[in-house]
Design a protein around this motif. Sequence first.
Motif, PDB file in Angstrom:
ATOM      1  N   ILE A  36      64.001 -30.832  17.157  1.00 12.48           N
ATOM      2  CA  ILE A  36      63.689 -29.985  16.009  1.00 12.48           C
ATOM      3  C   ILE A  36      62.194 -30.114  15.785  1.00 12.48           C
ATOM      4  CG2 ILE A  36      64.136 -29.536  13.579  1.00 12.48           C
ATOM      5  CD1 ILE A  36      66.530 -31.468  13.879  1.00 12.48           C
ATOM      6  N   SER A  37      61.515 -28.997  15.702  1.00 11.28           N
ATOM      7  CA  SER A  37      60.087 -29.052  15.371  1.00 11.28           C
ATOM      8  C   SER A  37      59.914 -28.657  13.906  1.00 11.28           C
ATOM      9  CB  SER A  37      59.270 -28.143  16.285  1.00 11.28           C
ATOM     10  OG  SER A  37      59.597 -26.799  16.069  1.00 11.28           O
ATOM     11  N   PHE A  38      58.883 -29.187  13.306  1.00 14.26           N
ATOM     12  CA  PHE A  38      58.587 -28.961  11.896  1.00 14.26           C
ATOM     13  C   PHE A  38      57.216 -28.330  11.751  1.00 14.26           C
ATOM     14  CE2 PHE A  38      61.626 -32.316  12.160  1.00 14.26           C
ATOM     15  CZ  PHE A  38      62.475 -32.126  11.081  1.00 14.26           C
ATOM     16  N   LEU A  58      69.502 -25.649   9.538  1.00 15.71           N
ATOM     17  CA  LEU A  58      68.434 -26.639   9.452  1.00 15.71           C
ATOM     18  C   LEU A  58      67.104 -26.043   9.018  1.00 15.71           C
ATOM     19  CD1 LEU A  58      69.129 -28.707  12.678  1.00 15.71           C
ATOM     20  CD2 LEU A  58      69.762 -29.234  10.330  1.00 15.71           C
ATOM     21  N   ALA A  59      66.967 -24.742   9.143  1.00 14.78           N
ATOM     22  CA  ALA A  59      65.683 -24.092   8.838  1.00 14.78           C
ATOM     23  C   ALA A  59      65.266 -24.385   7.404  1.00 14.78           C
ATOM     24  CB  ALA A  59      65.782 -22.585   9.065  1.00 14.78           C
ATOM     25  N   GLY A  60      64.025 -24.825   7.244  1.00 15.71           N
ATOM     26  CA  GLY A  60      63.476 -25.090   5.923  1.00 15.71           C
ATOM     27  C   GLY A  60      63.761 -26.470   5.376  1.00 15.71           C
ATOM     28  N   VAL A 100      66.871 -33.699   7.181  1.00 17.90           N
ATOM     29  CA  VAL A 100      67.497 -33.628   8.504  1.00 17.90           C
ATOM     30  C   VAL A 100      67.996 -35.005   8.922  1.00 17.90           C
ATOM     31  CG1 VAL A 100      67.091 -33.181  10.955  1.00 17.90           C
ATOM     32  CG2 VAL A 100      66.196 -31.600   9.241  1.00 17.90           C
ATOM     33  N   MET A 101      67.181 -36.031   8.672  1.00 13.25           N
ATOM     34  CA  MET A 101      67.585 -37.387   9.045  1.00 13.25           C
ATOM     35  C   MET A 101      68.774 -37.872   8.213  1.00 13.25           C
ATOM     36  SD  MET A 101      63.946 -39.173   9.886  1.00 13.25           S
ATOM     37  CE  MET A 101      64.574 -40.550  10.829  1.00 13.25           C
ATOM     38  N   LYS A 139      58.569 -28.593   7.133  1.00 13.86           N
ATOM     39  CA  LYS A 139      59.890 -27.966   7.087  1.00 13.86           C
ATOM     40  C   LYS A 139      60.381 -27.669   8.506  1.00 13.86           C
ATOM     41  CE  LYS A 139      59.842 -27.370   2.552  1.00 13.86           C
ATOM     42  NZ  LYS A 139      60.771 -27.905   1.631  1.00 13.86           N
ATOM     43  N   ALA A 140      61.676 -27.874   8.726  1.00 18.93           N
ATOM     44  CA  ALA A 140      62.268 -27.589  10.040  1.00 18.93           C
ATOM     45  C   ALA A 140      62.100 -26.110  10.354  1.00 18.93           C
ATOM     46  CB  ALA A 140      63.741 -27.972  10.066  1.00 18.93           C
TER      47      ALA A 140
END
Length: 131
Positions: free
Chosen positions: A116-118, A70-72, A78-79, A122-123
Amino acid sequence: MRLIRMGFEIVGAATICLIIVACSALLIHLEGRRDDMSLRYILWKKGLYSYPHDHIAGAMFADNQGRKLLAGKTKSEVMKLFPNTYSDARTDCQNYYEKELIREEYLWFDDDCLYISFKDGKAEFVNVMKG
């Protein structure tokens, strides 16, 4: 000689049956799990299976490599991967911890306390809130 040959055929057939039973038991065990060793989750990470979204949170939290997938990614990416992610707190756990996330852009995973924080759209971080 005929008896020896027949004995080898029986042993060979029994060995094949044993291998089939063992592989089937392993697949049933791995398929039924809801963690990072689940066969479905492993196939999902490789893009070969549509993983049930109601099981993703536990597997993602247990799997560091899965979290790195999920990174980036942007919030919309993500959704798209996880339609059951939300910005608004809904469960008691999410409502309780939402005040700590007030300065962050974030998404909750389904009904879990996994978020998930952004950063800069970006994640960046996948974590579980727990008290």
